[in-house]
Design a protein around this motif. Structure first.
Motif, PDB file in Angstrom:
ATOM      1  N   ILE A  38      -7.000  -7.588  -4.962  1.00  0.00           N
ATOM      2  CA  ILE A  38      -7.536  -6.406  -5.389  1.00  0.00           C
ATOM      3  C   ILE A  38      -8.769  -6.694  -6.246  1.00  0.00           C
ATOM      4  CG2 ILE A  38      -7.511  -3.976  -6.423  1.00  0.00           C
ATOM      5  CD1 ILE A  38      -4.482  -4.020  -5.682  1.00  0.00           C
ATOM      6  N   LYS A  83      -3.602   3.224   2.615  1.00  0.00           N
ATOM      7  CA  LYS A  83      -3.839   4.170   1.498  1.00  0.00           C
ATOM      8  C   LYS A  83      -5.083   3.386   0.851  1.00  0.00           C
ATOM      9  CE  LYS A  83       0.427   3.247   0.073  1.00  0.00           C
ATOM     10  NZ  LYS A  83       1.822   3.087  -0.226  1.00  0.00           N
ATOM     11  N   GLU A  85      -5.299   2.571  -2.439  1.00  0.00           N
ATOM     12  CA  GLU A  85      -5.152   1.473  -2.743  1.00  0.00           C
ATOM     13  C   GLU A  85      -4.444   0.187  -2.196  1.00  0.00           C
ATOM     14  OE1 GLU A  85      -3.699   4.421  -3.083  1.00  0.00           O
ATOM     15  OE2 GLU A  85      -1.507   4.334  -3.423  1.00  0.00           O
ATOM     16  N   ASP A  86      -4.753   0.254  -0.924  1.00  0.00           N
ATOM     17  CA  ASP A  86      -4.626  -0.933  -0.027  1.00  0.00           C
ATOM     18  C   ASP A  86      -6.102  -1.564   0.132  1.00  0.00           C
ATOM     19  OD1 ASP A  86      -2.513   0.869   2.196  1.00  0.00           O
ATOM     20  OD2 ASP A  86      -2.110  -0.573   0.669  1.00  0.00           O
TER      21      ASP A  86
END
Lengths: 113, 110
Positions: A38, A83, A85-86
């Protein structure tokens, strides 16, 4: 020098859609891995794969994720119902032996909007 | 818990200065440790592994079991050394996967 190839380099998808990230490991390698990063965070282990089955997976790798080696050359990571957050950089890696260092692909940047 | 720590997010040096990128680990047994480098917008590349005791691009790293450290060193930094550096121990349980530290960005200025 042999390389691990990942496609696409960048994928944009809508939240809730399924994506498949593709990897072609080095041909004589037997161990395969997916990691993700991320933005601004560390590289995190997702899953390892050997002998056509998952050998280890992290807490991140829940039922939303799956891996497959459909044809003896490709190694895919599927994310169902993405999502926000992926959103991350997803790296594929392979190694010849479990105790060797890994060769990484150049990554797929997944953006979920 | 097994852990790897890279305490510095950013290390900024001038060209020709010595460099030491710190890595500390907490693993039982005899871990195997690696350093990976990621140049701007490129893939993670294996820089060196402690077992081979080799020197790549002038970098060396010595495993200090007493201090549980595996610091990466180079006597004279070059501008092209600017990159992200990740310390990565291999776990000695389960499938023995690589676990990456948070990384240190090395910036070498002219």
């Amino acid at each position: 020098e042999p390389e691990v190839t990942q496609t696409p380099s960048h994928q944009v998808t809508q939240m809730g859609q399924e994506v498949i990230l593709r990897c072609v490991p080095i041909s004589n390698h037997l161990y395969f891995y997916w990691y993700r990063q991320i933005l601004g965070q560390k590289v995190e282990f997702l899953v390892s794969f050997y002998n056509n089955e998952i050998s280890e997976k992290s807490e991140i790798f829940d039922d939303q994720f799956s891996v497959e080696r459909p044809d003896g050359s490709n190694f895919t990571l599927k994310i169902r119902s993405t999502k926000l957050e992926d959103s991350a950089m997803y790296f594929c890696a392979s190694s010849e032996e479990v105790l060797y260092g890994y060769t990484f692909g150049s990554g797929t940047r997944l953006t979920v909007v | 818990a097994q852990r790897v720590t890279q305490p510095e997010k950013l290390l900024s040096v001038f060209k020709g200065a010595p460099v030491e990128l710190k890595c500390n680990y907490s693993y039982s047994g005899s871990p195997e440790l690696f350093w990976y480098v990621q140049y701007s917008r490129q893939r993670l590349q294996l820089l060196l592994r402690h077992i081979s005791r080799e020197s790549i691009k002038g970098f060396t790293a010595d495993l200090n079991k007493g201090e549980t450290s595996f610091h990466l060193k180079k006597p004279f930094a070059q501008e092209e050394d600017s990159a992200m550096y990740y310390c990565a121990p291999r776990t000695n349980t389960g499938f023995q996967k690589l676990v990456f530290g948070t990384g240190t960005r090395l910036l070498v200025s002219p």
